[in-house]
Write a protein that holds these residues in place. Structure first.
Motif, short mmCIF file in Angstrom:
data_model
loop_
_atom_site.label_atom_id
_atom_site.label_comp_id
_atom_site.label_asym_id
_atom_site.label_seq_id
_atom_site.Cartn_x
_atom_site.Cartn_y
_atom_site.Cartn_z
N LYS A 165 0.84 -1.20 0.00
CA LYS A 165 0.00 0.00 0.00
C LYS A 165 0.87 1.26 0.00
N LYS A 166 1.95 1.26 0.79
CA LYS A 166 2.87 2.40 0.81
C LYS A 166 3.53 2.59 -0.56
N LEU A 167 3.91 1.47 -1.17
CA LEU A 167 4.50 1.54 -2.51
C LEU A 167 3.52 2.15 -3.50
N SER A 168 2.27 1.71 -3.44
CA SER A 168 1.25 2.26 -4.34
C SER A 168 1.08 3.76 -4.13
N ASP A 169 1.08 4.19 -2.87
CA ASP A 169 0.92 5.62 -2.58
C ASP A 169 2.10 6.43 -3.13
#
Length: 504
Positions: A145-149
């Motif tokens: 999720k952090k990567l996507s953000d």
């Protein structure tokens, strides 16, 4: 019997023991979340694991007084599953709900080790024998999720690629894009290493390579999108960058250390082989895609033994529903593979699609409520077109088929059969009235609301749309996924294939 044998051997594909093992998952969901039921889907073999969102076993779980229980049996030692909770975008709930519910990340689970989970507005907690594995996987989901953000922020800060975008701008953007993905993979390695004392070697290896496979797949998938849909200049810039920095790049996560239990890593390696070939050809100035036979040649050069089997099989599952399967390719694949389950599966596929096997015997409803069967088409050459409302590729095929239909317009021995998999009958009938997917001359059939669960879809293992199947006068399959007539060359090839079937 053959299907059963294939399933039995496929259960050994990742080295898992074949026992009728059971698993009970008990859970609690805060009443404030207002969840009265949710979907649980799981896969017990390599084929279903490749596309768990569309395949596998499905259980609708009821939640009573905030509690639920899922009882599973006939499981291999390890398998994959996901929970699809009702979508909830409230700012009052944690990201954990969205990770498990709205996104539906896939967990690797073990049989015979009970699981307890509790879901609240503040997050998800696990207990029981699989707590460490599930905690680790949930942390990896948070990392995704952090990567996507970060990637979304990068895109928003740059804007869109257009004709004015320079090669230096592309290079600068891609350097940052590549670095963000690489750092996420490094963070995943550190995270899994921190669990090394509480996870067995196979589990740690599998969850790590699942992260690497899924992350790298998404990374090159976005690059493919830029190459396919950007202006010509941008396409050439991105392809050049890819060929320089990705093609010969050793995959993050050494293939030699991979132990064979990931559902994501072989898929990524197969996709990368296609992407490497396609981007090398993109410099010719055309959107050329590698076929399965060419990709398999590259895969066989890169990987050996069990890893070759998994990557080559993933390649087939990934592209086999979209591409015409040449008998020579399938025969070669059977000869190269060592895994008996994979070989049985490929041989069964070969018998259905390339050796003039009898077509599936169907009974489908037309727009007037009449049931149409194979017997009604006896002595005709039939081209089946499977589609659904909202499918952009299906719209394109309908337009591209116009010259082919015109060519055979006055031949009574050719029938074009339009088969909709729409769940709603009214949606299907409305699409017929609008005429965007069908013509007046088509025989228009419907799978009765069963969607992709209909036996004809499962028999042919249709996984993408549109899909065409050509059947001859003897009710035998001539070709699945014959040439899509989107170019003059493909159009002539399809006309010749149909003409040859008519002349038999």
């Amino acid at each position: 019997m053959l299907k059963f044998k294939i399933l039995l051997v496929l259960l050994f594909a990742f080295g898992t023991a074949l026992f009728a093992q059971k698993l009970t998952i008990n859970g609690e969901i805060d009443k404030e979340l207002k969840v009265d039921s949710f979907l649980f889907r799981y896969a017990t073999n390599f084929v279903d694991q490749e596309n768990l969102y569309g395949k596998g076993e499905e259980v609708m779980v009821k939640v009573k007084h905030g509690r639920f229980q899922i009882d599973l049996d006939s499981l291999p030692a390890t398998f994959y599953a996901f929970i699809r909770l009702p979508k909830n975008y409230s700012k009052d709930i944690s990201d954990d709900y969205r990770l498990i519910g709205n996104i539906g990340y896939i967990f690797m689970l073990k049989a015979d080790t009970p699981i307890e989970m509790r879901l609240s507005q503040d997050g998800v907690t696990f207990s029981g024998g699989q707590k460490s594995s599930l905690d680790c996987q949930l942390e990896l989901f948070r990392l995704k999720k952090k990567l996507s953000d970060r990637l979304i922020a990068l895109k928003n800060g740059f804007g869109s690629f257009d004709k004015s975008t320079t090669e230096k701008q592309i290079s600068d953007y891609m350097n940052t894009y590549k670095s963000i993905n690489l750092n996420a993979c490094r963070d995943a390695e550190k995270l899994v290493t921190s669990y090394a004392q509480v996870l067995d070697t196979m589990t740690a290896n599998a969850v790590y390579y699942n992260f690497i496979g899924g992350t790298k797949w998404n990374e090159i998938n976005r690059i493919n999108w830029w190459v396919d849909f950007s202006p010509d200049s941008v396409r050439s810039y991105v392809a050049r960058y890819y060929n320089k920095y990705y093609t010969d790049e050793p995959s993050y996560g050494d293939p030699k250390r991979y132990l064979g239990a990931s559902n994501e890593y072989p898929k990524f390696l197969a996709y990368k082989a296609f992407t490497d070939l396609s981007n090398s050809m993109a410099l010719l100035g055309r959107r050329i895609k590698a076929n399965l036979a060419l990709a398999d040649l590259l895969i066989s050069e890169r990987y050996k033994g069990n890893l070759y089997d998994q990557v080559a099989f993933s390649s087939l599952l990934m592209r086999g529903t979209k591409e015409y399967l040449d008998d020579m390719y399938l025969t070669s694949l059977i000869g190269n593979m060592k895994n008996e389950g994979f070989k049985l599966y490929v041989n069964d596929l070969r018998n259905k699609r390339t050796t003039r096997a009898r077509s599936f015997q169907f009974s489908l409803e037309d727009e007037n409520g009449k049931m149409v069967t194979n017997a009604d088409l006896k002595g005709k050459v039939v081209l089946l077109d499977f589609w659904f409302t909202g499918c952009r590729g299906c719209l394109a095929l309908h337009k591209n088929m116009a010259p082919v239909k015109a060519y055979f317009k006055h031949n009574p021995n050719f029938k074009y059969i339009s088969v909709s998999i729409d769940k709603s009958k009214e949606k299907w009938l409305n699409s017929l009235r609008e005429g965007e997917y069908t013509d007046e001359t088509d025989v228009k059939l419907w799978t009765g609301g069963q969607n992709d669960k209909h036996p004809i879809i499962r028999y042919y293992e249709i996984g993408s749309y549109p899909t065409m199947i050509l059947i001859n006068k003897n009710d035998e399959v001539v070709a699945m996924n014959p040439p899509n007539p989107y170019t003059e060359r493909n159009r002539n090839a399809l006309i010749k294939m149909i003409s040859d079937a008519l002349d038999e």
